[in-house]
Design a protein around this motif. Structure first.
Motif, PDB file in Angstrom:
ATOM      1  N   THR A  55       0.839  -1.196   0.000  1.00 33.73           N
ATOM      2  CA  THR A  55       0.000   0.000   0.000  1.00 33.73           C
ATOM      3  C   THR A  55       0.875   1.247   0.000  1.00 33.73           C
ATOM      4  O   THR A  55       1.806   1.355   0.792  1.00 33.73           O
ATOM      5  N   TYR A  56       0.548   2.161  -0.889  1.00 36.71           N
ATOM      6  CA  TYR A  56       1.264   3.433  -0.957  1.00 36.71           C
ATOM      7  C   TYR A  56       0.284   4.545  -0.620  1.00 36.71           C
ATOM      8  O   TYR A  56      -0.683   4.762  -1.330  1.00 36.71           O
ATOM      9  N   CYS A  57       0.536   5.216   0.481  1.00 34.43           N
ATOM     10  CA  CYS A  57      -0.366   6.254   0.959  1.00 34.43           C
ATOM     11  C   CYS A  57       0.162   7.637   0.576  1.00 34.43           C
ATOM     12  O   CYS A  57       1.375   7.843   0.523  1.00 34.43           O
ATOM     13  N   PRO A  58      -0.738   8.589   0.357  1.00 31.99           N
ATOM     14  CA  PRO A  58      -0.302   9.948   0.023  1.00 31.99           C
ATOM     15  C   PRO A  58       0.388  10.600   1.225  1.00 31.99           C
ATOM     16  O   PRO A  58       0.098  10.273   2.369  1.00 31.99           O
ATOM     17  N   MET A  59       1.269  11.496   0.947  1.00 30.05           N
ATOM     18  CA  MET A  59       1.980  12.226   2.005  1.00 30.05           C
ATOM     19  C   MET A  59       1.123  13.422   2.435  1.00 30.05           C
ATOM     20  O   MET A  59       1.537  14.565   2.334  1.00 30.05           O
ATOM     21  N   MET A  60      -0.065  13.128   2.906  1.00 29.32           N
ATOM     22  CA  MET A  60      -1.013  14.143   3.329  1.00 29.32           C
ATOM     23  C   MET A  60      -1.250  13.970   4.824  1.00 29.32           C
ATOM     24  O   MET A  60      -1.565  12.865   5.280  1.00 29.32           O
ATOM     25  N   PHE A  61      -1.088  15.044   5.587  1.00 30.82           N
ATOM     26  CA  PHE A  61      -1.283  14.964   7.025  1.00 30.82           C
ATOM     27  C   PHE A  61      -2.732  15.289   7.357  1.00 30.82           C
ATOM     28  O   PHE A  61      -3.189  16.416   7.217  1.00 30.82           O
ATOM     29  N   SER A  62      -3.456  14.264   7.744  1.00 28.40           N
ATOM     30  CA  SER A  62      -4.854  14.384   8.163  1.00 28.40           C
ATOM     31  C   SER A  62      -5.061  13.321   9.246  1.00 28.40           C
ATOM     32  O   SER A  62      -5.624  12.251   9.000  1.00 28.40           O
ATOM     33  N   PRO A  63      -4.545  13.595  10.467  1.00 27.78           N
ATOM     34  CA  PRO A  63      -4.445  12.555  11.495  1.00 27.78           C
ATOM     35  C   PRO A  63      -5.777  11.925  11.890  1.00 27.78           C
ATOM     36  O   PRO A  63      -6.825  12.571  11.892  1.00 27.78           O
ATOM     37  N   VAL A  64      -5.672  10.644  12.230  1.00 29.14           N
ATOM     38  CA  VAL A  64      -6.789   9.854  12.737  1.00 29.14           C
ATOM     39  C   VAL A  64      -6.262   9.112  13.962  1.00 29.14           C
ATOM     40  O   VAL A  64      -5.231   8.457  13.894  1.00 29.14           O
ATOM     41  N   THR A  65      -6.977   9.237  15.075  1.00 28.61           N
ATOM     42  CA  THR A  65      -6.576   8.559  16.302  1.00 28.61           C
ATOM     43  C   THR A  65      -7.579   7.472  16.627  1.00 28.61           C
ATOM     44  O   THR A  65      -8.787   7.717  16.629  1.00 28.61           O
ATOM     45  N   VAL A  66      -7.073   6.276  16.890  1.00 27.33           N
ATOM     46  CA  VAL A  66      -7.937   5.149  17.212  1.00 27.33           C
ATOM     47  C   VAL A  66      -7.535   4.554  18.554  1.00 27.33           C
ATOM     48  O   VAL A  66      -6.386   4.684  18.986  1.00 27.33           O
ATOM     49  N   THR A  67      -8.500   3.919  19.198  1.00 17.99           N
ATOM     50  CA  THR A  67      -8.231   3.208  20.448  1.00 17.99           C
ATOM     51  C   THR A  67      -8.920   1.841  20.397  1.00 17.99           C
ATOM     52  O   THR A  67      -9.918   1.660  19.703  1.00 17.99           O
ATOM     53  N   ALA A  68      -8.362   0.909  21.132  1.00 17.18           N
ATOM     54  CA  ALA A  68      -8.963  -0.412  21.340  1.00 17.18           C
ATOM     55  C   ALA A  68      -8.731  -0.778  22.796  1.00 17.18           C
ATOM     56  O   ALA A  68      -7.598  -0.726  23.281  1.00 17.18           O
ATOM     57  N   THR A  69      -9.800  -1.101  23.489  1.00 14.11           N
ATOM     58  CA  THR A  69      -9.715  -1.444  24.899  1.00 14.11           C
ATOM     59  C   THR A  69     -10.571  -2.676  25.143  1.00 14.11           C
ATOM     60  O   THR A  69     -11.713  -2.730  24.682  1.00 14.11           O
ATOM     61  N   GLY A  70     -10.025  -3.640  25.835  1.00 19.25           N
ATOM     62  CA  GLY A  70     -10.826  -4.811  26.149  1.00 19.25           C
ATOM     63  C   GLY A  70      -9.990  -5.977  26.629  1.00 19.25           C
ATOM     64  O   GLY A  70      -8.822  -5.825  26.972  1.00 19.25           O
TER      65      GLY A  70
END
Length: 99
Positions: A55-70
């Protein structure tokens, strides 16, 4: 697992959240099956996931924060990570955070 997703560099407040149950009685929806398979390979901890080399992703900064708890296999898991953009998230976590 309780999963959350938020735009930006902070996990709070979450924009989306979901409960992911990987028990056999939880049903066989394709997205749930894929997410559970990925978590199984990562031993229940998304921190063990690696980005796809295809996978090649664009060099664009648009942050996404995820969490997983369990609880996974009797062990408490707490994961929080900010990805540079949604492509980087998808490349690393696959369908786990498709909520």
């Amino acid at each position: 697992m309780i999963l959350t997703s938020a735009s930006g560099e902070k996990a709070q407040p979450p924009e989306r959240y979901a409960l992911l149950s990987c028990t056999p009685t939880a049903g066989a929806r394709l997205a749930r099956t894929e997410a559970c398979d990925l978590l199984e390979k990562a031993k229940g901890d998304p921190a063990n996931l690696q980005p796809s080399r295809d996978t090649y992703c664009p060099m664009m900064f648009s942050p996404v924060t995820v969490t997983a708890t369990g609880i996974w296999d009797g062990r408490f898991v707490r994961f929080e990570h900010t990805f540079g953009n949604a492509c980087e998230l998808r490349s690393t976590a696959g369908s786990i955070f498709d909520i």
